[in-house]
Design a protein around this motif. Sequence first.
Motif, PDB file in Angstrom:
ATOM      1  N   PRO A  94       0.816  -1.210   0.000  1.00 41.79           N
ATOM      2  CA  PRO A  94       0.000   0.000   0.000  1.00 41.79           C
ATOM      3  C   PRO A  94       0.853   1.264   0.000  1.00 41.79           C
ATOM      4  CG  PRO A  94       0.113  -0.897   2.218  1.00 41.79           C
ATOM      5  CD  PRO A  94       0.855  -1.855   1.323  1.00 41.79           C
ATOM      6  N   THR A  95       0.298   2.313  -0.579  1.00 42.13           N
ATOM      7  CA  THR A  95       0.855   3.665  -0.527  1.00 42.13           C
ATOM      8  C   THR A  95      -0.224   4.556   0.061  1.00 42.13           C
ATOM      9  OG1 THR A  95       2.340   3.420  -2.426  1.00 42.13           O
ATOM     10  CG2 THR A  95       1.619   5.650  -1.912  1.00 42.13           C
ATOM     11  N   PHE A  96       0.173   5.423   0.972  1.00 42.30           N
ATOM     12  CA  PHE A  96      -0.757   6.362   1.592  1.00 42.30           C
ATOM     13  C   PHE A  96      -0.329   7.775   1.220  1.00 42.30           C
ATOM     14  CE2 PHE A  96      -0.711   2.558   4.134  1.00 42.30           C
ATOM     15  CZ  PHE A  96      -2.039   2.341   4.432  1.00 42.30           C
ATOM     16  N   HIS A  97      -1.260   8.562   0.700  1.00 41.90           N
ATOM     17  CA  HIS A  97      -1.013   9.967   0.400  1.00 41.90           C
ATOM     18  C   HIS A  97      -1.844  10.816   1.360  1.00 41.90           C
ATOM     19  CE1 HIS A  97       0.390   9.377  -4.047  1.00 41.90           C
ATOM     20  NE2 HIS A  97       1.280   8.966  -3.163  1.00 41.90           N
ATOM     21  N   MET A 108       3.382   7.716   2.577  1.00 36.05           N
ATOM     22  CA  MET A 108       3.944   6.620   3.351  1.00 36.05           C
ATOM     23  C   MET A 108       3.798   5.354   2.528  1.00 36.05           C
ATOM     24  SD  MET A 108       2.719   5.271   7.117  1.00 36.05           S
ATOM     25  CE  MET A 108       1.944   3.682   6.831  1.00 36.05           C
ATOM     26  N   PHE A 109       4.856   4.555   2.490  1.00 38.66           N
ATOM     27  CA  PHE A 109       4.842   3.285   1.750  1.00 38.66           C
ATOM     28  C   PHE A 109       4.818   2.131   2.731  1.00 38.66           C
ATOM     29  CE2 PHE A 109       7.397   6.261  -0.827  1.00 38.66           C
ATOM     30  CZ  PHE A 109       6.550   6.370  -1.918  1.00 38.66           C
ATOM     31  N   GLY A 110       4.038   1.102   2.422  1.00 35.13           N
ATOM     32  CA  GLY A 110       4.032  -0.103   3.238  1.00 35.13           C
ATOM     33  C   GLY A 110       3.032  -0.040   4.375  1.00 35.13           C
ATOM     34  N   GLY A 111       3.025  -1.121   5.149  1.00 31.56           N
ATOM     35  CA  GLY A 111       2.083  -1.251   6.240  1.00 31.56           C
ATOM     36  C   GLY A 111       2.645  -0.780   7.560  1.00 31.56           C
ATOM     37  N   GLY A 112       2.076  -1.315   8.606  1.00 28.79           N
ATOM     38  CA  GLY A 112       2.482  -0.960   9.958  1.00 28.79           C
ATOM     39  C   GLY A 112       1.408  -0.144  10.638  1.00 28.79           C
TER      40      GLY A 112
END
Length: 124
Positions: A94-97, A108-112
């Motif tokens: 996933p990518t979060f914008h 943000m790239f990736g999970g967590g």
Amino acid sequence: MGEGGEKAERGKLPVNEQGNLMTATGDENLKDIFHTIRITKTPAVINYGASWCHVCNQILPTFWELSKKFPKLSFVYADIDECPETTQNIRYTPTFHFYRDGERVDEMFGGGDERLHDRLWLHS
């Protein structure tokens, strides 16, 4: 999860009580969402994922839960396979914008789960 269908289907999100969570249904819908974010200057986070992405499916329930904890943010899930034109520059899932005042201010790239929570807190 209740009988009201609160459990997230694979790659889809249920609507939360605040109504600040949505799933983009295609390129035109995602373009409309971008337009609304720009015009209203609503703080928002867009989660770009894919139904075949294991990490995306793991973080989707957390994304839904966090949408209830941050009611002033708009939460959008966009499946890259459902929105191929508008997501062609997304290279990782996933990518979060993150958007503030109509402009993308962070990604943000990736999970967590904790990483996502902290980033949302920063932008709320």
